[in-house]
Design an enzyme around this catalytic site. Structure first.
Site, PDB file in Angstrom:
ATOM      1  CD  GLU A  47      -0.559  -1.362   3.329  1.00  0.00           C
ATOM      2  OE1 GLU A  47      -0.184  -1.990   2.432  1.00  0.00           O
ATOM      3  OE2 GLU A  47      -0.640  -1.057   4.219  1.00  0.00           O
ATOM      4  CG  ASN A  48       4.947   1.082  -0.119  1.00  0.00           C
ATOM      5  OD1 ASN A  48       4.715  -0.054  -0.408  1.00  0.00           O
ATOM      6  ND2 ASN A  48       5.834   1.237   0.256  1.00  0.00           N
TER       7      ASN A  48
END
Lengths: 220, 241
Positions: A47-48
């Site tokens: 998710e980064n």
């Protein structure tokens, strides 16, 4: 015997399907990547801002600009893409990720999950977990069935602050694979050598037990 | 010099005008893609009472963590703050106000702030402590909460490359929150590894257009790694933890 961390990951991996985009949380969920069944391809979302996460780099490949959501150095798989955090959570919130696997402290019979805070003790934050549980339809929670002191983590009502409400349908513990529906836990499978009685004893919330509860099958 | 030339030559100049009690929006995820020299300049300036909006707050001796010992941060808005002992001490002692915000909501708050959208509805956080005190509404039978946008007096951003006009290119996962942060500052300051002449970047491959950027500086970076995970060369690849 209760499942090892690797076996939990292995059982989750059996739920992967060819072409799945998958988000794996930190801890046991990360290990799922090691057990992708032969003949199927999945793409891991971090998710980064990375879709198509590869294995850890070799010493020579290490790049400070390329990490996963656990802040570990990683590599990119063939066909990977990079994007910003808003785009990443557009994917997640918009329901585009096929499977999300994450850990928890507690789940309850209404599909509530508590995973990010123990008031007075552990206040680190929810990271992306609240977005993940709110956005995904297909979520598997992995956790130990009970605490070291024998306290059940499958409850009638979560006692800790919630990460998400009514969003969990599947839980894989070291003892059992459980579905949550109609306000009850339903026992789907048990770990090899673990008795139904043991699972019942360590499940605080209402548990529906069918006549026949198959053992999980592991290919070695 | 073109009026579009955003380049400044000192970090002092880059952070000029930052005053006590201002709000700063910072890019970065963990220690990846953080504006490390701009943070160091804020430490040097001894600016206090700051509200900092950032996904994380660095570690004890690097990143935003360096602003903690001198109590420069009054309040932090972040999604995950678990890597920092002094942070935990100040939070538990009530010396530091912490607003935990889900990561996707935080990114969207910055994006909305920069895009002129004052607030938005999201399902993230419904039924959790995050929803407390927020307007809740149903759309198509599902509950959503109203989250307000964030803007800052300053935004501090790390990019990989820029041209002198402030067109930015990020590299790998060092992109993270930086593009949103860049849009949400009244004054957006960007530090980069390399500055090239206008026209040298392919317009199709610019991630953040220069219109968002007020000041640009070239720096050198430590790029500290938080979790150095490797696999042995020449063996089967595995992912561990």
């Amino acid at each position: 015997m209760a499942l090892t961390r690797d076996q939990i990951a292995q059982r989750v991996a059996q739920e992967l399907r060819d072409g799945y985009y998958v988000n794996l949380g930190i801890g046991i969920p990360t290990l799922v990547a090691n057990f992708v069944p032969e003949g199927i391809e999945v793409m891991l979302q971090s998710e980064n801002g990375l879709l198509g996460m590869g294995p850890f780099p070799t010493e020579e490949e290490i790049d400070a600009d390329l990490i996963n959501a656990g802040k570990q150095t990683v590599t990119m798989a063939t066909g990977a893409s990079i994007f910003d955090s808003a785009e990443s959570f557009a994917m997640i919130r918009g329901g585009h990720v096929d499977l999300t696997v994450l850990g928890a402290f507690e789940v309850d019979v209404n599909g509530n999950i508590a995973s990010y805070m123990i008031p007075g003790k552990l206040i680190k934050g929810m990271g992306g977990a609240m977005d993940l549980v709110a956005g995904a339809d297909n979520i598997i929670v992995t956790m130990t069935h009970a605490s070291k002191h024998g306290d059940s983590k499958l409850l009638s009502n979560c006692s800790l602050p919630l990460t998400g409400k009514g969003c969990i349908k599947l839980v894989l513990t070291d003892l059992a694979f459980i579905e949550i529906k109609e306000g009850k836990f339903h026992l789907l499978e048990r770990a090899p050598g673990v008795s139904v009685e043991e699972i019942v004893k360590l499940t605080a919330g209402e548990l529906v037990v069918p006549d026949n509860v198959p053992e999980m099958i592991f290919e070695s | 010099m073109s009026g579009f030339d955003k380049v400044v030559t000192s970090y002092q100049e880059a952070m000029a005008g930052l005053e006590d009690n201002m709000t700063i929006i910072a890019g970065g995820f963990g220690l990846c893609g953080i504006p490390e020299n701009l943070i160091a300049e804020i430490k040097r300036k001894k600016t206090i009472g700051l509200t900092v909006v950032s996904n994380n707050c660095g570690v004890d001796d690097f990143g935003l963590g360096v602003l903690l010992p001198n109590r420069q941060i009054k309040k932090i808005v972040a999604s995950y703050v678990g890597e920092n002992a002094e942070f935990e001490r100040q939070m538990m002692a009530g010396e530091l106000e912490v607003e935990l915000t889900p990561q996707g909501t935080l990114a969207e708050k910055m994006r909305a702030g920069g895009a002129g959208i004052p607030a938005f509805y999201t399902a993230t956080g419904v039924g959790t402590p995050v929803a407390e005190g927020k307007d809740q509404r149903q759309f198509k039978g599902r509950d959503y909460i109203l989250e307000e946008a964030i803007t800052g007096d300053f935004a501090i951003v790390k990019a990989w490359k820029a041209d002198r006009y402030g067109n930015l290119v990020f590299r790998q996962t060092a992109r993270n929150f930086n593009p949103m942060a860049a849009t949400a500052g009244k004054i957006t300051v960007v530090e980069v590894e390399e500055i090239v002449e206008p026209g040298e970047l392919n317009p199709d491959e610019i991630h953040t257009p220069g219109i968002y950027v007020n000041r640009l500086i070239q720096g050198t970076f430590e790029k500290r790694i938080e979790q150095r995970t490797v696999r042995p060369s020449k063996t089967t690849a595995t992912v561990g933890e």
